[in-house]
Design a protein around this motif. Structure first.
Motif, mmCIF file in Angstrom:
data_model
loop_
_atom_site.group_PDB
_atom_site.id
_atom_site.type_symbol
_atom_site.label_atom_id
_atom_site.label_comp_id
_atom_site.label_asym_id
_atom_site.label_seq_id
_atom_site.Cartn_x
_atom_site.Cartn_y
_atom_site.Cartn_z
ATOM 1 N N VAL A 57 -11.541 -13.673 17.020
ATOM 2 C CA VAL A 57 -10.355 -13.708 16.162
ATOM 3 C C VAL A 57 -10.424 -12.517 15.225
ATOM 4 N N ALA A 58 -9.293 -11.844 15.047
ATOM 5 C CA ALA A 58 -9.256 -10.663 14.189
ATOM 6 C C ALA A 58 -9.087 -11.091 12.738
ATOM 7 N N SER A 59 -10.036 -10.712 11.900
ATOM 8 C CA SER A 59 -9.947 -10.957 10.457
ATOM 9 C C SER A 59 -9.441 -9.683 9.801
ATOM 10 N N ILE A 60 -8.280 -9.765 9.150
ATOM 11 C CA ILE A 60 -7.537 -8.589 8.712
ATOM 12 C C ILE A 60 -7.929 -8.213 7.296
ATOM 13 N N HIS A 61 -8.309 -6.924 7.106
ATOM 14 C CA HIS A 61 -8.667 -6.388 5.795
ATOM 15 C C HIS A 61 -8.130 -4.962 5.686
ATOM 16 N N GLY A 62 -8.024 -4.519 4.452
ATOM 17 C CA GLY A 62 -7.649 -3.115 4.257
ATOM 18 C C GLY A 62 -6.410 -2.952 3.405
ATOM 19 N N ARG A 63 -5.924 -1.704 3.330
ATOM 20 C CA ARG A 63 -4.782 -1.371 2.492
ATOM 21 C C ARG A 63 -3.484 -1.821 3.143
ATOM 22 N N VAL A 64 -2.494 -2.098 2.266
ATOM 23 C CA VAL A 64 -1.176 -2.516 2.726
ATOM 24 C C VAL A 64 -0.118 -1.638 2.069
ATOM 25 N N ASP A 65 1.088 -1.643 2.670
ATOM 26 C CA ASP A 65 2.231 -0.968 2.047
ATOM 27 C C ASP A 65 2.722 -1.824 0.893
ATOM 28 N N TYR A 66 2.952 -1.176 -0.262
ATOM 29 C CA TYR A 66 3.177 -1.934 -1.485
ATOM 30 C C TYR A 66 4.236 -1.245 -2.325
ATOM 31 N N ILE A 67 5.209 -2.013 -2.803
ATOM 32 C CA ILE A 67 6.203 -1.503 -3.746
ATOM 33 C C ILE A 67 6.249 -2.471 -4.926
ATOM 34 N N PRO A 68 5.840 -2.026 -6.121
ATOM 35 C CA PRO A 68 5.857 -2.909 -7.294
ATOM 36 C C PRO A 68 7.267 -3.007 -7.861
ATOM 37 N N ALA A 69 8.098 -3.747 -7.177
ATOM 38 C CA ALA A 69 9.497 -3.845 -7.571
ATOM 39 C C ALA A 69 9.965 -5.267 -7.371
ATOM 40 N N PRO A 70 11.182 -5.616 -7.922
ATOM 41 C CA PRO A 70 11.741 -6.945 -7.632
ATOM 42 C C PRO A 70 11.841 -7.156 -6.138
ATOM 43 N N PHE A 71 12.090 -8.390 -5.740
ATOM 44 C CA PHE A 71 12.027 -8.756 -4.339
ATOM 45 C C PHE A 71 12.914 -7.866 -3.486
ATOM 46 N N LEU A 72 12.299 -7.326 -2.432
ATOM 47 C CA LEU A 72 13.020 -6.429 -1.530
ATOM 48 C C LEU A 72 13.125 -7.077 -0.163
ATOM 49 N N SER A 73 14.321 -7.040 0.395
ATOM 50 C CA SER A 73 14.504 -7.497 1.761
ATOM 51 C C SER A 73 13.936 -6.452 2.708
ATOM 52 N N PRO A 74 13.764 -6.791 3.979
ATOM 53 C CA PRO A 74 13.237 -5.782 4.916
ATOM 54 C C PRO A 74 14.086 -4.519 4.955
ATOM 55 N N GLU A 75 15.394 -4.667 4.874
ATOM 56 C CA GLU A 75 16.260 -3.486 4.907
ATOM 57 C C GLU A 75 16.053 -2.628 3.667
ATOM 58 N N LYS A 76 16.024 -3.256 2.478
ATOM 59 C CA LYS A 76 15.847 -2.490 1.250
ATOM 60 C C LYS A 76 14.459 -1.858 1.178
ATOM 61 N N PHE A 77 13.460 -2.567 1.698
ATOM 62 C CA PHE A 77 12.107 -2.007 1.691
ATOM 63 C C PHE A 77 12.051 -0.751 2.562
ATOM 64 N N ALA A 78 12.692 -0.817 3.745
ATOM 65 C CA ALA A 78 12.708 0.352 4.636
ATOM 66 C C ALA A 78 13.467 1.502 4.009
ATOM 67 N N ALA A 79 14.501 1.192 3.206
ATOM 68 C CA ALA A 79 15.294 2.247 2.577
ATOM 69 C C ALA A 79 14.543 2.939 1.457
ATOM 70 N N ARG A 80 13.478 2.330 0.960
ATOM 71 C CA ARG A 80 12.722 2.924 -0.161
ATOM 72 C C ARG A 80 11.324 3.323 0.302
ATOM 73 N N GLU A 81 11.240 3.869 1.505
ATOM 74 C CA GLU A 81 9.957 4.274 2.080
ATOM 75 C C GLU A 81 9.226 5.263 1.189
ATOM 76 N N ASP A 82 9.979 6.101 0.474
ATOM 77 C CA ASP A 82 9.338 7.126 -0.339
ATOM 78 C C ASP A 82 8.601 6.546 -1.550
ATOM 79 N N GLU A 83 8.862 5.267 -1.904
ATOM 80 C CA GLU A 83 8.188 4.643 -3.040
ATOM 81 C C GLU A 83 6.943 3.863 -2.624
ATOM 82 N N ILE A 84 6.677 3.814 -1.324
ATOM 83 C CA ILE A 84 5.555 3.001 -0.845
ATOM 84 C C ILE A 84 4.229 3.637 -1.249
ATOM 85 N N SER A 85 3.317 2.798 -1.732
ATOM 86 C CA SER A 85 1.924 3.208 -1.967
ATOM 87 C C SER A 85 1.032 2.288 -1.154
#
Length: 660
Positions: free
Chosen positions: A58-86
């Motif tokens: 079983v794969a145990s998942i660890h590591g960095r994730v895409d993160y935007i410290p903002a109010p709740f974003l839908s998948p569409e809005k998250f994709a539209a703000r790719e430049d803010e991803i850390s």
């Protein structure tokens, strides 16, 4: 021959119990599904699993994730703000946030994804489609707390599974490592098999707890059995709280916050109970200050885990508590090892269980090190699967149960031996009492005859001296004193026989009616009293309850009092009052009161304080009667008192408790 064979057989049950424990533990290890986890780390927030062997791990998942410290974003809005991803390890407690996870999968099949202990509100989208809300995601801090473990199945789109989390109310992130979860090929049988075997463990814990409680109740409150029952209940709660459907059915009211805190408190609580069992099974082996210190420290940890901040507990406090408990366990094992030659079978069994549990804990810690450092640093068997501690706990519980059971059986054997010894002692005492009674009876008979002979000779000497004219005042006084002393010795002999008979009759206790004892007994003296020109009056209440005692002894008390009253009364009245009374005060207990009153000569004031003392008499008698009466009444739980006024009469009252 049979006793020798029995002693030989008694040596083998501990070893048979050990064999059974090992077989059961092996069966559990073979049959419980232990998933083999392999840690997988992200690259640019993407987990490439195309080469991962899902059939064997079983794969145990660890590591960095895409993160935007903002109010709740839908998948569409998250994709539209790719430049803010850390790309970070989301250890921040800032509210709210949106996190994206992407898996590149090897084939187009369904995969099981488990979201592990989110600890906060979580709205989840998979491949752009909303699938689940954990709690109530919102932009204020008190919206929800403590989500559950969430398992779902997903299928890749164009070879990718994309998961988007809208998260709020952050409670904890363990050491800054994202609690992502695990992935496996969807196999429903494995899931139900895990639930089934977990429920088996719950049943085992409850069964051992119930048997231990029965041992506690039926073995004169044998404390180690009670401690073991509480220990099993603690592990039952821990195992159930970690995700059993059976536990949720038993306790549907339990809150998830309670579940998490219950799992924290298991470590200190089980340590306290284990030390309590050790204290009774290993008396004088562990220093009392060590035992008190461990109990006090772990009790403080228990209270702290109930009220403290969960984030700090997970990051620091829980590990410190577990380290202290482990250090204490190792210390105990060292002490036990140093005293190994002195151990009995229950102690060896208990120590074996503790050693296995410590080994299992160390093995699991070492096995999971790669999740933190990314590589294997040490190998400790067994090499397959994880969570060997669960098996270690089961072995420890079985060993502790076997140890407590064997110790309880030893206690039963010791109690039976004490009973046999007590029965033998009682038989010896009864035999001694019988011999003493026979001796007093024979001695009385042997003394009576020479006393009668001596008394006859003294009387003959008195007659001869009077015939011969040799009698004078001095000789007469000497002969009179000799006669009185002989008569006194005869009376003492009779009293000694009565005392022996009285002691022998102490065992003849029974339940009887007042009418059949006191009223009938008093009536039997009517003719004797009337010969003395006295009148007997008996006053008894109706429907008096029963009492418990020795009828012969109580009749003897009444007879003695009636004899004394008749002896000191001339042409008077003797009244017997029998009634039920209540004791004063809060106790308000009921008892039977018997009073014998006369209007005779009374008792001199100087004698009154000593009337119940042996040998005290104002009329030339032995002074044993009232002393015997007092002894009988007090042996029946009652009291006796006397009131008298010279020239006006005497009243003697005694009480007897009612039969309960």
């Amino acid at each position: 021959m049979n006793q020798a064979l029995s002693r030989k057989i008694k040596k083998y049950p501990p070893f048979a119990a050990l064999l059974i424990i090992l077989l059961v533990s092996y069966w559990l290890w073979v049959n419980l599904p232990e998933d083999h986890y392999i840690s997988v780390y992200s690259h640019n927030s993407i987990w490439d699993l195309r080469e991962f062997n899902f059939e064997n791990a079983v794969a145990s998942i660890h590591g960095r994730v895409d993160y935007i410290p903002a109010p709740f974003l839908s998948p569409e809005k998250f994709a539209a703000r790719e430049d803010e991803i850390s790309r970070i390890y989301p250890g921040s407690r800032e509210n709210p946030a949106t996190v994206r996870i992407r898996f590149v999968m090897p084939e187009d099949v369904y995969y099981v994804i488990t979201r592990i202990s989110t600890g906060y509100a979580d709205r989840m989208y998979v491949n752009g489609r909303w699938i689940h809300d954990v709690g109530n995601p919102d932009d204020y801090a008190d919206a929800t707390l403590y989500s559950t473990i969430f398992t779902f199945a997903a299928r890749p789109v164009n070879g990718v599974i994309e998961i988007l989390h809208q998260q709020s109310n952050f409670t904890y992130h363990v050491r800054g490592v994202y609690q992502g979860g695990s992935l496996d090929i969807y196999e429903g049988n494995d899931y139900w098999r895990t639930a089934y075997t977990t429920n088996i463990l719950l049943g085992l814990y409850l069964a051992i707890a119930m048997i231990s409680l029965l041992m506690y109740l039926f073995l004169n409150n044998y404390r180690p059995a009670l401690y073991l029952a509480l220990l099993c209940i603690a592990w039952f709660v821990f195992t159930g709280a970690m995700g059993s459907r059976a536990f949720i059915t038993i306790a549907p009211w339990y809150l998830d916050s309670l579940r998490i805190r219950l799992t924290f408190t298991v470590t200190p609580v089980t340590t306290i109970l284990g030390v309590a069992i050790l204290r009774d099974l290993f008396p004088n082996m562990l220093h009392r200050y060590f035992i008190r210190g461990v109990i006090a420290v772990m009790a403080a940890w228990t209270v702290y885990f109930i009220f403290a901040d969960i984030a700090f507990i997970l990051s620091v406090a829980l590990w410190v508590c577990m380290g202290m408990a482990g250090a204490g366990a190792i210390y105990v094992l060292i002490i036990v090892a140093l005293n190994f030659r002195r151990l009995n079978h229950p102690q060896i069994m208990f120590a074996l269980g503790e050693a296995v549990m410590i080994y299992a804990a160390v093995r699991d810690i070492v096995f999971n090190i790669p999740m933190a450092v990314g590589r294997q640093v040490l190998l400790i068997p067994p090499f397959d699967g994880t969570f060997f501690l669960r098996i270690g706990v089961i072995i420890a519980i079985f060993c502790q149960f076997a140890a407590v059971f064997m110790a309880a059986m030893r206690e039963m054997e010791r109690a039976k031996e004490d009973e046999r010894r007590l029965a033998a002692d009682n038989a010896a005492l009864d035999n001694l009492s019988r011999i003493k009674t026979e001796f007093l009876t024979n001695l009385s008979h042997d003394i009576k005859t020479p006393l009668a002979v001596v008394l006859g000779d003294i009387q003959r000497i008195g007659r001869e001296t009077r015939k011969q004219g040799l009698e004078n005042e001095r000789i007469s006084q000497s002969i009179s004193r000799a006669q009185e002393e002989i008569m006194r010795m005869a009376r003492l002999t009779e009293r000694a026989i009565k005392m022996a008979a009285l002691q022998e009759s102490n065992e003849k206790m029974d339940m009887f009616d007042i009418e059949s004892i006191f009223v009938t007994g008093a009536e039997g003296y009517r003719s004797i009293i009337e010969k003395q020109s006295n009148t007997l009056i008996i006053n008894a209440e109706n429907n008096l309850p029963q009492i418990y005692g020795n009828a012969d002894q109580l009749i003897g008390v009444l007879s003695n009092l009636l004899t004394n009253a008749n002896k000191h009364t001339k042409n008077g009245e003797i009244v017997v009052n029998i009634k039920m009374e209540k004791s004063p005060g809060e106790a308000n207990e009921r008892y039977i009161s018997v009073a014998v009153m006369d209007n005779g000569a009374g008792i001199a004031p100087e004698i009154m304080p000593h009337v119940f003392e042996r040998g005290m008499s104002g009329s030339g008698s032995t002074g044993m009667g009232l002393a015997i009466c007092k002894n009988i009444v007090e042996s029946h739980g009652g009291k006796i008192r006397i009131e008298s006024e010279p020239g006006k009469g005497t009243t003697v009252t005694f009480t007897v408790q009612l039969y309960k």
